[in-house]
Design a protein around this motif. Structure first.
Motif, PDB file in Angstrom:
ATOM      1  N   ILE A   1       0.835  -1.206   0.000  1.00 42.49           N
ATOM      2  CA  ILE A   1       0.000   0.000   0.000  1.00 42.49           C
ATOM      3  C   ILE A   1       0.868   1.253   0.000  1.00 42.49           C
ATOM      4  N   GLU A   2       1.894   1.259   0.849  1.00 41.42           N
ATOM      5  CA  GLU A   2       2.786   2.422   0.925  1.00 41.42           C
ATOM      6  C   GLU A   2       3.555   2.614  -0.378  1.00 41.42           C
ATOM      7  N   LEU A   3       3.960   1.515  -1.011  1.00 39.92           N
ATOM      8  CA  LEU A   3       4.668   1.611  -2.295  1.00 39.92           C
ATOM      9  C   LEU A   3       3.772   2.247  -3.351  1.00 39.92           C
ATOM     10  N   ASN A   4       2.514   1.817  -3.405  1.00 41.38           N
ATOM     11  CA  ASN A   4       1.571   2.408  -4.365  1.00 41.38           C
ATOM     12  C   ASN A   4       1.377   3.895  -4.102  1.00 41.38           C
ATOM     13  N   LYS A   5       1.320   4.274  -2.839  1.00 40.02           N
ATOM     14  CA  LYS A   5       1.175   5.693  -2.500  1.00 40.02           C
ATOM     15  C   LYS A   5       2.380   6.489  -2.979  1.00 40.02           C
ATOM     16  N   GLU A   6       3.572   5.936  -2.800  1.00 44.70           N
ATOM     17  CA  GLU A   6       4.787   6.624  -3.240  1.00 44.70           C
ATOM     18  C   GLU A   6       4.833   6.738  -4.759  1.00 44.70           C
ATOM     19  N   ILE A   7       4.440   5.668  -5.453  1.00 42.08           N
ATOM     20  CA  ILE A   7       4.394   5.710  -6.928  1.00 42.08           C
ATOM     21  C   ILE A   7       3.428   6.797  -7.392  1.00 42.08           C
ATOM     22  N   ASN A   8       2.252   6.856  -6.757  1.00 36.68           N
ATOM     23  CA  ASN A   8       1.266   7.875  -7.137  1.00 36.68           C
ATOM     24  C   ASN A   8       1.782   9.280  -6.870  1.00 36.68           C
ATOM     25  N   LYS A   9       2.421   9.454  -5.738  1.00 38.40           N
ATOM     26  CA  LYS A   9       2.991  10.760  -5.400  1.00 38.40           C
ATOM     27  C   LYS A   9       4.010  11.182  -6.456  1.00 38.40           C
ATOM     28  N   ASN A  10       4.855  10.236  -6.864  1.00 39.21           N
ATOM     29  CA  ASN A  10       5.872  10.520  -7.866  1.00 39.21           C
ATOM     30  C   ASN A  10       5.254  10.838  -9.223  1.00 39.21           C
ATOM     31  N   LEU A  11       4.225  10.084  -9.614  1.00 39.41           N
ATOM     32  CA  LEU A  11       3.566  10.324 -10.892  1.00 39.41           C
ATOM     33  C   LEU A  11       2.903  11.698 -10.933  1.00 39.41           C
ATOM     34  N   LEU A  12       2.241  12.070  -9.840  1.00 44.75           N
ATOM     35  CA  LEU A  12       1.595  13.381  -9.786  1.00 44.75           C
ATOM     36  C   LEU A  12       2.621  14.503  -9.831  1.00 44.75           C
ATOM     37  N   GLN A  13       3.752  14.311  -9.153  1.00 45.62           N
ATOM     38  CA  GLN A  13       4.814  15.316  -9.190  1.00 45.62           C
ATOM     39  C   GLN A  13       5.387  15.462 -10.591  1.00 45.62           C
ATOM     40  N   GLN A  14       5.580  14.337 -11.283  1.00 47.08           N
ATOM     41  CA  GLN A  14       6.093  14.393 -12.655  1.00 47.08           C
ATOM     42  C   GLN A  14       5.127  15.156 -13.567  1.00 47.08           C
ATOM     43  N   MET A  15       3.843  14.831 -13.465  1.00 48.12           N
ATOM     44  CA  MET A  15       2.852  15.506 -14.312  1.00 48.12           C
ATOM     45  C   MET A  15       2.805  17.003 -14.023  1.00 48.12           C
ATOM     46  N   GLU A  16       2.859  17.367 -12.759  1.00 43.54           N
ATOM     47  CA  GLU A  16       2.814  18.784 -12.400  1.00 43.54           C
ATOM     48  C   GLU A  16       4.068  19.508 -12.882  1.00 43.54           C
ATOM     49  N   SER A  17       5.200  18.827 -12.839  1.00 42.12           N
ATOM     50  CA  SER A  17       6.447  19.437 -13.328  1.00 42.12           C
ATOM     51  C   SER A  17       6.370  19.685 -14.834  1.00 42.12           C
ATOM     52  N   ILE A  18       5.817  18.730 -15.563  1.00 41.08           N
ATOM     53  CA  ILE A  18       5.657  18.908 -17.012  1.00 41.08           C
ATOM     54  C   ILE A  18       4.698  20.056 -17.287  1.00 41.08           C
ATOM     55  N   TYR A  19       3.588  20.105 -16.552  1.00 45.81           N
ATOM     56  CA  TYR A  19       2.619  21.190 -16.733  1.00 45.81           C
ATOM     57  C   TYR A  19       3.282  22.542 -16.496  1.00 45.81           C
ATOM     58  N   LYS A  20       4.039  22.643 -15.407  1.00 44.27           N
ATOM     59  CA  LYS A  20       4.698  23.914 -15.082  1.00 44.27           C
ATOM     60  C   LYS A  20       5.690  24.315 -16.176  1.00 44.27           C
ATOM     61  N   ALA A  21       6.472  23.316 -16.633  1.00 48.01           N
ATOM     62  CA  ALA A  21       7.469  23.604 -17.664  1.00 48.01           C
ATOM     63  C   ALA A  21       6.822  24.089 -18.956  1.00 48.01           C
ATOM     64  N   TRP A  22       5.706  23.492 -19.337  1.00 48.94           N
ATOM     65  CA  TRP A  22       5.077  23.825 -20.609  1.00 48.94           C
ATOM     66  C   TRP A  22       4.188  25.065 -20.523  1.00 48.94           C
ATOM     67  N   PHE A  23       3.377  25.158 -19.464  1.00 47.07           N
ATOM     68  CA  PHE A  23       2.296  26.144 -19.454  1.00 47.07           C
ATOM     69  C   PHE A  23       2.474  27.292 -18.467  1.00 47.07           C
ATOM     70  N   ILE A  24       3.543  27.230 -17.682  1.00 46.24           N
ATOM     71  CA  ILE A  24       3.875  28.342 -16.776  1.00 46.24           C
ATOM     72  C   ILE A  24       5.198  28.983 -17.186  1.00 46.24           C
ATOM     73  N   ASP A  25       6.209  28.127 -17.408  1.00 48.18           N
ATOM     74  CA  ASP A  25       7.534  28.639 -17.784  1.00 48.18           C
ATOM     75  C   ASP A  25       7.751  28.642 -19.291  1.00 48.18           C
ATOM     76  N   TYR A  26       6.897  27.986 -20.038  1.00 46.38           N
ATOM     77  CA  TYR A  26       6.931  27.966 -21.523  1.00 46.38           C
ATOM     78  C   TYR A  26       8.286  27.514 -22.063  1.00 46.38           C
ATOM     79  N   ILE A  27       8.885  26.545 -21.411  1.00 49.97           N
ATOM     80  CA  ILE A  27      10.214  26.090 -21.811  1.00 49.97           C
ATOM     81  C   ILE A  27      10.250  25.565 -23.253  1.00 49.97           C
ATOM     82  N   PRO A  28       9.249  24.792 -23.712  1.00 47.81           N
ATOM     83  CA  PRO A  28       9.317  24.342 -25.123  1.00 47.81           C
ATOM     84  C   PRO A  28       9.119  25.475 -26.131  1.00 47.81           C
ATOM     85  N   PHE A  29       8.752  26.661 -25.637  1.00 43.26           N
ATOM     86  CA  PHE A  29       8.438  27.785 -26.526  1.00 43.26           C
ATOM     87  C   PHE A  29       9.385  28.963 -26.291  1.00 43.26           C
ATOM     88  N   ASN A  30      10.638  28.610 -25.935  1.00 48.37           N
ATOM     89  CA  ASN A  30      11.690  29.607 -25.725  1.00 48.37           C
ATOM     90  C   ASN A  30      11.341  30.605 -24.620  1.00 48.37           C
TER      91      ASN A  30
END
Length: 398
Positions: free
Chosen positions: A175-204
């Motif tokens: 159960i704890e392993l699944n929670k950690e995996i989910n936490k990591n997945l959500l962090q990855q998705m949020e990091s991608i969102y921030k990079a693309w739609f807040i910092d606009y890294i793919p768009f210079n």
């Protein structure tokens, strides 16, 4: 299996109350140091390292036996009664300070701390633990350490304890392993969102000029909970589960209703659900279907695979409302606030690329959450049978 009856005091090598409130004042807290436990850390059999306040090492040293370490057991005696957790061997810190609302103890060689904690998480164990509870004012255990040590418990020999704990810990660790995996997945998705739609890294580093400001209703429909009659609520499992704000964080079924409201809506696994009073946090629902109660709403993504984009778009908008609300009691959010939600909508190609990356990640979060529900149900069904000896594990090779 043979069980032997003990008074709890015969199973302990040490027990002590938390510090007096005057010994840990607000000004004692610092940004880093020795963590001070609170009730949220004792939400399960094993203590979690989710959130702390800290005191200096010098302050912790001055509190003597209020310091707890790995293998110790911590019990809430004032406030949220029934909480009892062991500090696991893989805890984030080597030592902690317990709060004024807790006491701690250390087991001797006759019993494993994990076994004793699991026992007190059974229905009988909880009944024993709360047998001296007072509900006048703030709930509290009368003469907490004295009455606790007078409780009696039947336990098997130490090797049988190890096998029982081994079975239960396999489930908990998964159960704890699944929670950690989910936490990591959500962090990855949020990091991608921030990079693309807040910092606009793919768009210079600049927002594309073809992204237009639009309302939240461009990407989501909002479904509001219905005003179910509280007089029909029950905690006996009769009817269909109903989700209230207090249930969102743990996503556990506590309350049920037999009512079928004409405007009722059943929340589904993977839905984005938000409480509208107190704090405004979006959660990915990771349990089975349940009725949506009033003051709880769902943001239903319009794009078939656009759930992650909705989630991370509304998260800062909700947080901004939460931080700017001023109220003497509980803060609220409503349709008027949602109507004002605006953001810059990316082009279709960019959205499709983001959906392609994040959709399978979010689907895995839901799969893991549902698996945890099944594992928790299995653990809860095994727990009383293992503790009572109904399931004989003495011959198992673990």
């Amino acid at each position: 299996m043979k069980y032997k009856r003990y008074v709890i005091s015969d199973l302990l090598s040490e027990i002590s109350m938390g510090p007096f409130g005057s010994n840990i004042k607000k000004e004692c807290f610092v940004d880093a140091g020795i963590p001070v436990l609170n009730g949220s850390n004792l939400a399960d059999v094993a203590m979690n390292d989710d959130a702390f306040r800290y005191v200096t090492e010098e302050k912790a040293d001055s509190l003597g036996k209020a310091n707890a370490s790995r293998g110790d057991v911590v019990v809430t005696h004032r406030g949220t009664l029934g909480q009892i957790s062991f500090i696991p061997s893989n805890s984030m810190y080597e030592r902690y300070v317990i709060s004024q609302s807790q006491f701690r103890f250390r087991c001797n060689e006759k019993v494993l701390p994990e076994y004793l904690v699991y026992y007190f998480h059974t229905r009988k164990g909880q009944h024993d633990l709360l047998s001296n509870a007072s509900q006048v004012g703030v709930p509290a255990l009368a003469r907490a350490t004295t009455t606790f040590q007078q409780l009696e418990v039947e336990i098997p020999e130490i090797e049988v304890q190890r096998k029982i704990v081994g079975i239960l810990e396999l489930l908990r660790n998964k159960i704890e392993l699944n929670k950690e995996i989910n936490k990591n997945l959500l962090q990855q998705m949020e990091s991608i969102y921030k990079a693309w739609f807040i910092d606009y890294i793919p768009f210079n580093g600049k927002r594309p000029i073809n992204w237009e400001k639009t309302s939240i209703y461009t990407i989501a429909n909002i479904i509001y909970g219905a005003p179910f009659a509280s007089k029909l609520f029950n905690t006996d499992g009769e009817g269909v589960p109903i989700i209230r704000i207090r249930d969102l964080k743990e996503q556990a079924f506590v309350t049920y209703t037999t009512e079928k409201h004409p405007k009722g809506h059943l929340i589904q696994p993977g839905d984005i659900v938000v409480g509208m009073d107190g704090e405004f946090r979006p959660y990915i629902w990771g349990n089975t279907e349940a009725w949506l109660n009033q003051r709880v709403c769902i943001f239903k993504n319009i794009r078939p695979k656009g759930k992650a984009f909705v989630l991370f778009t509304i998260k800062p908008l909700l947080f901004k409302i939460e931080q700017t609300q001023v109220a003497t009691t509980v803060i609220h959010i409503g349709k008027k606030d949602y109507d004002a939600f605006e953001f810059y909508l990316p082009d279709e190609k960019t959205l499709n690329q983001f959906d392609t990356i994040t959709y399978p990640m979010l689907e895995q979060v839901v799969v893991n959450s549902l698996e945890n529900k099944r594992l928790s149900e299995l653990r809860d069904s095994l727990l009383p049978r293992l503790m009572s000896g109904e399931l004989d594990v003495s011959s198992l090779d673990l």
